[in-house]
Design a protein around this motif. Structure first.
Motif, PDB file in Angstrom:
ATOM      1  N   PRO A  95       0.789  -0.759  -0.058  1.00 47.11           N
ATOM      2  CA  PRO A  95      -0.366  -0.143  -0.050  1.00 47.11           C
ATOM      3  C   PRO A  95       0.865   1.009  -0.022  1.00 47.11           C
ATOM      4  N   GLY A  96       2.263   0.896   0.733  1.00 41.77           N
ATOM      5  CA  GLY A  96       3.314   2.201   0.266  1.00 41.77           C
ATOM      6  C   GLY A  96       3.041   2.862  -1.219  1.00 41.77           C
ATOM      7  N   LEU A 123      -5.640  -3.532  -1.313  1.00 48.89           N
ATOM      8  CA  LEU A 123      -5.244  -2.538  -0.198  1.00 48.89           C
ATOM      9  C   LEU A 123      -5.145  -1.049  -1.478  1.00 48.89           C
ATOM     10  N   CYS A 124      -4.317  -1.069  -2.377  1.00 51.48           N
ATOM     11  CA  CYS A 124      -4.063   0.410  -2.890  1.00 51.48           C
ATOM     12  C   CYS A 124      -5.222   0.711  -3.307  1.00 51.48           C
ATOM     13  N   LEU A 125      -6.569  -0.401  -3.896  1.00 46.42           N
ATOM     14  CA  LEU A 125      -8.045   0.365  -3.916  1.00 46.42           C
ATOM     15  C   LEU A 125      -8.270   1.447  -2.917  1.00 46.42           C
ATOM     16  N   LEU A 126      -7.429   1.969  -2.237  1.00 42.05           N
ATOM     17  CA  LEU A 126      -8.060   2.824  -0.731  1.00 42.05           C
ATOM     18  C   LEU A 126      -7.312   4.380  -0.756  1.00 42.05           C
ATOM     19  N   PRO A 127      -6.581   4.650  -1.624  1.00 44.26           N
ATOM     20  CA  PRO A 127      -5.490   6.004  -1.348  1.00 44.26           C
ATOM     21  C   PRO A 127      -6.256   7.026  -0.730  1.00 44.26           C
ATOM     22  N   ASP A 128      -7.246   7.013  -0.305  1.00 42.16           N
ATOM     23  CA  ASP A 128      -7.824   8.010  -0.044  1.00 42.16           C
ATOM     24  C   ASP A 128      -8.244   7.783   1.422  1.00 42.16           C
ATOM     25  N   TYR A 129      -7.544   6.489   2.380  1.00 45.12           N
ATOM     26  CA  TYR A 129      -8.333   6.791   3.098  1.00 45.12           C
ATOM     27  C   TYR A 129      -6.806   6.669   4.514  1.00 45.12           C
ATOM     28  N   TYR A 130      -5.550   6.760   3.203  1.00 47.43           N
ATOM     29  CA  TYR A 130      -4.177   6.771   4.453  1.00 47.43           C
ATOM     30  C   TYR A 130      -3.777   8.274   4.286  1.00 47.43           C
ATOM     31  N   GLY A 131      -2.695   8.285   5.026  1.00 50.34           N
ATOM     32  CA  GLY A 131      -2.261   9.636   4.980  1.00 50.34           C
ATOM     33  C   GLY A 131      -0.987   9.253   4.606  1.00 50.34           C
ATOM     34  N   TYR A 132      -0.031  10.913   4.286  1.00 51.98           N
ATOM     35  CA  TYR A 132       0.861  10.029   3.522  1.00 51.98           C
ATOM     36  C   TYR A 132       2.259  12.151   3.750  1.00 51.98           C
ATOM     37  N   GLY A 174     -11.605  -3.694  -8.094  1.00 51.09           N
ATOM     38  CA  GLY A 174     -10.234  -4.460  -8.574  1.00 51.09           C
ATOM     39  C   GLY A 174     -10.171  -5.741  -8.996  1.00 51.09           C
ATOM     40  N   LEU A 175      -9.751  -5.606 -10.084  1.00 50.98           N
ATOM     41  CA  LEU A 175      -9.370  -6.947 -10.533  1.00 50.98           C
ATOM     42  C   LEU A 175      -8.057  -8.188 -10.802  1.00 50.98           C
ATOM     43  N   ASP A 176      -8.428  -9.088 -10.032  1.00 53.58           N
ATOM     44  CA  ASP A 176      -7.125 -10.483 -10.390  1.00 53.58           C
ATOM     45  C   ASP A 176      -7.017 -11.453 -10.941  1.00 53.58           C
ATOM     46  N   LEU A 177      -6.968 -12.216 -10.924  1.00 56.70           N
ATOM     47  CA  LEU A 177      -6.301 -13.709 -11.398  1.00 56.70           C
ATOM     48  C   LEU A 177      -6.798 -14.587 -10.151  1.00 56.70           C
ATOM     49  N   ASN A 178      -5.865 -14.278  -9.313  1.00 59.05           N
ATOM     50  CA  ASN A 178      -6.658 -15.193  -7.514  1.00 59.05           C
ATOM     51  C   ASN A 178      -6.121 -13.814  -6.367  1.00 59.05           C
ATOM     52  N   PRO A 179      -7.812 -12.877  -6.525  1.00 58.60           N
ATOM     53  CA  PRO A 179      -7.560 -12.623  -5.106  1.00 58.60           C
ATOM     54  C   PRO A 179      -7.730 -12.382  -4.063  1.00 58.60           C
ATOM     55  N   ARG A 208      -1.843  -2.472   9.228  1.00 56.79           N
ATOM     56  CA  ARG A 208      -2.477  -1.737   9.666  1.00 56.79           C
ATOM     57  C   ARG A 208      -3.423  -1.330   8.468  1.00 56.79           C
ATOM     58  N   ALA A 209      -2.550  -1.090   6.882  1.00 60.05           N
ATOM     59  CA  ALA A 209      -3.412  -1.415   5.885  1.00 60.05           C
ATOM     60  C   ALA A 209      -5.215  -2.088   6.161  1.00 60.05           C
ATOM     61  N   MET A 210      -4.292  -3.523   6.229  1.00 62.05           N
ATOM     62  CA  MET A 210      -5.331  -4.705   5.706  1.00 62.05           C
ATOM     63  C   MET A 210      -6.720  -5.333   7.140  1.00 62.05           C
ATOM     64  N   ARG A 211      -6.174  -4.019   8.190  1.00 64.02           N
ATOM     65  CA  ARG A 211      -6.805  -3.957   9.204  1.00 64.02           C
ATOM     66  C   ARG A 211      -8.383  -2.844   8.759  1.00 64.02           C
ATOM     67  N   LEU A 212      -7.631  -2.156   7.637  1.00 62.96           N
ATOM     68  CA  LEU A 212      -8.071  -1.558   7.731  1.00 62.96           C
ATOM     69  C   LEU A 212      -9.201  -1.731   6.768  1.00 62.96           C
ATOM     70  N   ALA A 213      -8.995  -2.795   5.326  1.00 61.59           N
ATOM     71  CA  ALA A 213      -9.307  -3.043   4.857  1.00 61.59           C
ATOM     72  C   ALA A 213     -10.294  -4.020   5.187  1.00 61.59           C
ATOM     73  N   ARG A 214      -9.989  -4.872   6.102  1.00 55.46           N
ATOM     74  CA  ARG A 214     -11.280  -5.718   7.051  1.00 55.46           C
ATOM     75  C   ARG A 214     -12.321  -5.523   7.263  1.00 55.46           C
ATOM     76  N   GLU A 215     -12.097  -4.006   7.976  1.00 57.53           N
ATOM     77  CA  GLU A 215     -13.555  -2.889   7.641  1.00 57.53           C
ATOM     78  C   GLU A 215     -14.098  -2.347   6.670  1.00 57.53           C
ATOM     79  N   HIS A 216     -13.158  -2.017   5.824  1.00 59.73           N
ATOM     80  CA  HIS A 216     -14.065  -1.062   4.657  1.00 59.73           C
ATOM     81  C   HIS A 216     -13.539  -2.159   3.405  1.00 59.73           C
ATOM     82  N   LYS A 217     -13.806  -3.095   3.123  1.00 56.28           N
ATOM     83  CA  LYS A 217     -13.198  -3.757   2.189  1.00 56.28           C
ATOM     84  C   LYS A 217     -13.749  -3.507   0.802  1.00 56.28           C
ATOM     85  N   PRO A 218     -12.780  -3.205  -0.100  1.00 51.73           N
ATOM     86  CA  PRO A 218     -13.055  -2.802  -1.534  1.00 51.73           C
ATOM     87  C   PRO A 218     -13.647  -3.903  -2.645  1.00 51.73           C
TER      88      PRO A 218
END
Length: 319
Positions: A95-96, A123-132, A174-179, A208-218
């Protein structure tokens, strides 16, 4: 086996040097180990990747402390390592990398609809959720996510225009052969073992990103980027700027013809195409980028070079 050995020497020189002393050591060891080269030669070419081998060994036996330990692990657990390598793929979901993508996303007319191909766990589908933290500019995570969202550090050149706020993203898929699924323990373990062993901060931010994605799953759809992208493009809202992006994905499409065909298909759509890949993936784009940087990815927008971006998003230099 000479080609495999050169692949590992190149990985040591271009990817691991200065970033992972252990992986540099292991890659150089593989390049001269007849036993490991023989082991790898029995696998399909797409399964001979350094990152895949190293992560598989770590998953099976833990992180080796030396090249000798690594050799023993491959020798003594070859069946288990082979099984992991044949059933898994290198799906590093870093996600970095959003720290390198966000300045490009912020330059587009919003609102945005994001489609990531080769999305892994999304995880890279959530760029507006992270800090920089770009050094001379900062963005805090949005208020609803501040307690758990990671903050990504990225060194930027003076030319990079830094966003003052997160882009408005109204739709994402997101699109992936094996999500991968961050709610599944086996997938989480695999994602964690794909993080290089010395990169402790990366691992913490990934968790931390995985925890966020579990709560706001894309939303993630199983499919092939070469044949199944069109249906997602059709679903994207018509009143948003559609952005199709990928990071360190097209290198795993072995055919240059297939990669170029994918690029041509995007250039004929309403989508903005954002590519963040090794310079070897699209040679025609790299030819327009000036002096090449072997240790960096080339970030391009609609086939035009825009920046050099470090593989894990830790540095961004505008072209």
């Amino acid at each position: 086996m000479d080609d495999i050995a050169e692949r590992y020497r190149r990985f040591a020189r271009q990817d691991a040097a200065g970033r992972s002393a252990l992986y540099e050591q292991l890659a150089l060891h593989v390049a001269k180990s007849r036993d490991i080269l023989t082991f790898l030669s029995r696998l399909p070419p797409e399964k001979q990747q350094p990152n895949l081998l190293f992560a598989a060994v770590r998953l099976v036996t833990g992180t080796p402390s030396s090249a000798v330990d690594f050799e023993d692990a491959v020798s003594n657990h070859s069946d288990a390592v082979t099984e992991v390598m044949m059933t898994r793929t290198t799906q590093t979901n870093e996600p970095g990398r959003c720290a390198g993508l966000l300045p490009s996303l912020a330059r587009l007319q919003g609102p945005l609809a994001l489609i990531e191909v080769g999305t892994s766990a999304g995880l890279c589908l959530l760029p507006d959720y992270y800090g920089y933290d770009w050094g001379r500019g900062h963005l805090q995570p949005p208020a609803p996510f501040q307690s758990i969202a990671p903050i990504f550090n990225c060194r930027v050149s003076e030319e990079v225009a830094l966003p003052q706020q997160h882009p408005e993203i109204v739709w994402r898929a997101g699109l992936d052969l094996n999500p991968l699924d961050v709610s599944k323990d086996d997938d989480v373990r695999w994602l964690e073992n794909l993080v290089w062993p010395e990169h402790h901060d990366r691992l913490l931010r990934l968790r931390r990103a995985m925890r966020l994605a579990r709560e706001h799953k894309p939303r993630i759809v199983a499919g092939d980027l070469r044949t199944d992208l069109g249906s997602l493009l059709d679903e994207a809202p018509r009143d948003a700027t559609v952005v199709v992006f990928h990071t360190a994905v097209l290198g795993y499409v072995s055919s240059q013809e297939d990669r170029d065909s994918f690029a041509r298909s995007l250039m004929g759509t309403r989508a903005v195409w954002l590519s963040n890949e090794s310079q070897t993936v699209f040679p025609d784009i790299a030819a327009k980028a000036g002096a090449l940087r072997e240790d960096m990815f080339l970030l391009s927008v609609n086939g035009e070079p825009q920046a050099w971006c470090a593989p894990h998003g830790q540095e961004l230099s505008w072209i």
